[in-house]
Design an enzyme around this catalytic site. Structure first.
Site, PDB file in Angstrom:
ATOM      1  N   ASP A  60       0.918  -1.142   0.025  1.00  0.00           N
ATOM      2  CA  ASP A  60      -0.031   0.124   0.125  1.00  0.00           C
ATOM      3  C   ASP A  60       1.017   1.086   0.033  1.00  0.00           C
ATOM      4  O   ASP A  60       0.719   2.240  -0.695  1.00  0.00           O
ATOM      5  CB  ASP A  60      -0.891   0.086   1.020  1.00  0.00           C
ATOM      6  CG  ASP A  60      -2.019  -0.790   0.918  1.00  0.00           C
ATOM      7  OD1 ASP A  60      -2.433  -1.559  -0.024  1.00  0.00           O
ATOM      8  OD2 ASP A  60      -2.634  -1.409   2.049  1.00  0.00           O
ATOM      9  N   ARG A  65       2.319   6.115  -2.971  1.00  0.00           N
ATOM     10  CA  ARG A  65       3.290   6.923  -3.581  1.00  0.00           C
ATOM     11  C   ARG A  65       2.923   7.269  -5.117  1.00  0.00           C
ATOM     12  O   ARG A  65       2.958   8.408  -5.486  1.00  0.00           O
ATOM     13  CB  ARG A  65       4.811   6.360  -3.644  1.00  0.00           C
ATOM     14  CG  ARG A  65       5.855   7.132  -4.126  1.00  0.00           C
ATOM     15  CD  ARG A  65       7.097   6.404  -3.849  1.00  0.00           C
ATOM     16  NE  ARG A  65       7.522   6.354  -2.589  1.00  0.00           N
ATOM     17  CZ  ARG A  65       8.180   7.328  -1.958  1.00  0.00           C
ATOM     18  NH1 ARG A  65       8.917   8.235  -2.918  1.00  0.00           N
ATOM     19  NH2 ARG A  65       8.734   7.147  -0.672  1.00  0.00           N
ATOM     20  N   GLU A 135      -4.289  10.158   4.505  1.00  0.00           N
ATOM     21  CA  GLU A 135      -4.537  10.882   5.816  1.00  0.00           C
ATOM     22  C   GLU A 135      -3.487  11.974   5.874  1.00  0.00           C
ATOM     23  O   GLU A 135      -2.292  11.596   5.260  1.00  0.00           O
ATOM     24  CB  GLU A 135      -4.513  10.068   7.497  1.00  0.00           C
ATOM     25  CG  GLU A 135      -3.338   9.513   7.607  1.00  0.00           C
ATOM     26  CD  GLU A 135      -2.772   8.435   7.265  1.00  0.00           C
ATOM     27  OE1 GLU A 135      -1.612   8.272   6.652  1.00  0.00           O
ATOM     28  OE2 GLU A 135      -3.672   7.371   7.064  1.00  0.00           O
ATOM     29  N   ARG A 145       4.543  14.461  25.035  1.00  0.00           N
ATOM     30  CA  ARG A 145       3.836  15.560  25.703  1.00  0.00           C
ATOM     31  C   ARG A 145       2.740  15.879  24.799  1.00  0.00           C
ATOM     32  O   ARG A 145       2.874  16.055  23.325  1.00  0.00           O
ATOM     33  CB  ARG A 145       4.591  16.727  25.758  1.00  0.00           C
ATOM     34  CG  ARG A 145       5.777  16.754  26.815  1.00  0.00           C
ATOM     35  CD  ARG A 145       6.624  17.604  26.822  1.00  0.00           C
ATOM     36  NE  ARG A 145       6.078  19.005  27.530  1.00  0.00           N
ATOM     37  CZ  ARG A 145       6.430  20.331  27.442  1.00  0.00           C
ATOM     38  NH1 ARG A 145       7.812  20.152  27.095  1.00  0.00           N
ATOM     39  NH2 ARG A 145       5.710  21.155  28.004  1.00  0.00           N
TER      40      ARG A 145
END
Length: 279
Positions: A60, A65, A135, A145
């Site tokens: 995938d 790409r 995405e 953090r």
């Protein structure tokens, strides 16, 4: 079809020999071919505008790409899976000849998948842009953090996420990182975005499904490292105060399919380890 490109993945040993075999088979049918590496983008860009079809050998990642490279053009992708997952591929190595024969005979249909584009704005100036089939991810860097991400949809503030990351995915990407983070699974025929927070802390932890023409804006707030990543392949370091605008790309990604349109559900159940019931 008169001219077909064949992209091999040079990190997979079997990929280039198979690309050469496919090229010889196509040439024997009177079809001109070009064979190259998925990683040699400059060479690909010199030929891709003329392709009637782009055959992609790999997983995938190779297909993602290729999808980015064909963005300005209308060449459909035919994937042969040599990777681990192969959600996007149409054939396995042992069946490429049978399925490609159908494609050459015109016995296929075009699947149009939503693609997105993102613009990174800093100090009221667009400094970069990205396209993605899966995405766009905004996430923290090496330090464990959280970052604060203010989500606006069509100009209205929806919520502020305090989380490790925020995923904005297409239906194609709903089976990738977004699925791992607890997002819904969307079939490729849909034209929606899904927004999924990762490890949300004292803030909204439910995914949101947005319409295809939504203008998504995200303002980044943090005092440490954060990054933008597009399809896991392109990205940039973010600064506090940056804005990211995400919207539908004007050109969908085209896939040449020979399986019936319900293939998505059968493939999804197989990949998840469930048996597919027969009528």
């Amino acid at each position: 079809m008169n001219y077909i490109g064949v992209l091999h993945q040079n990190r997979i040993p079997d990929s280039q020999p198979l690309a050469d075999e496919i090229s010889r088979w196509l040439e024997g049918k009177g079809i001109s071919t070009w064979v190259g590496s998925a990683w040699d983008e400059e060479d690909i860009e010199g030929h891709i505008s003329d392709f009637d079809l782009l055959i992609v050998l790999g997983g995938d990642g190779s297909t993602l790409r290729a999808a980015r490279l064909v963005t300005p053009y209308n060449a459909p992708i035919f994937g042969i899976n040599l990777g681990r997952v192969g959600f996007l591929s149409e054939a396995q190595p042992g069946e490429w000849k049978e399925k490609l024969t159908k494609v050459l005979a015109g016995e296929y249909w075009l699947e149009r998948r939503l693609r997105m584009e993102a613009f990174l704005k800093r100090d009221n100036q667009i400094i970069d842009s990205y396209t993605a089939l899966n995405e766009i991810v905004l996430g923290r860097g090496q330090q464990a953090r959280v970052i604060r991400l203010h989500l606006f949809v069509d100009g209205d503030l929806v919520t502020t996420y305090v989380s490790d990351a925020l995923i904005v995915a297409t239906p194609t990407g709903s089976t990738a990182y977004a699925m791992a983070a607890g997002g819904p699974l969307l079939p490729p025929q849909l034209q929606n975005f899904v927004v999924v927070p990762v490890a949300s802390h004292l803030s909204l932890d439910r995914p949101l499904v947005l319409h295809e023409n939504a203008e998504i804006e995200i303002r980044v707030e943090m005092d440490h490292e954060a990054n933008l990543t597009a399809d896991g392949q392109q990205g940039a370091a973010l600064e506090s105060g940056d804005w990211i605008t995400i919207q539908k790309h004007e050109r969908p990604c085209l896939f040449a399919r020979v399986e019936p349109s319900g293939y998505f559900y059968r493939r999804l159940m197989r990949k998840l380890g469930f048996s597919w019931p027969r009528r």
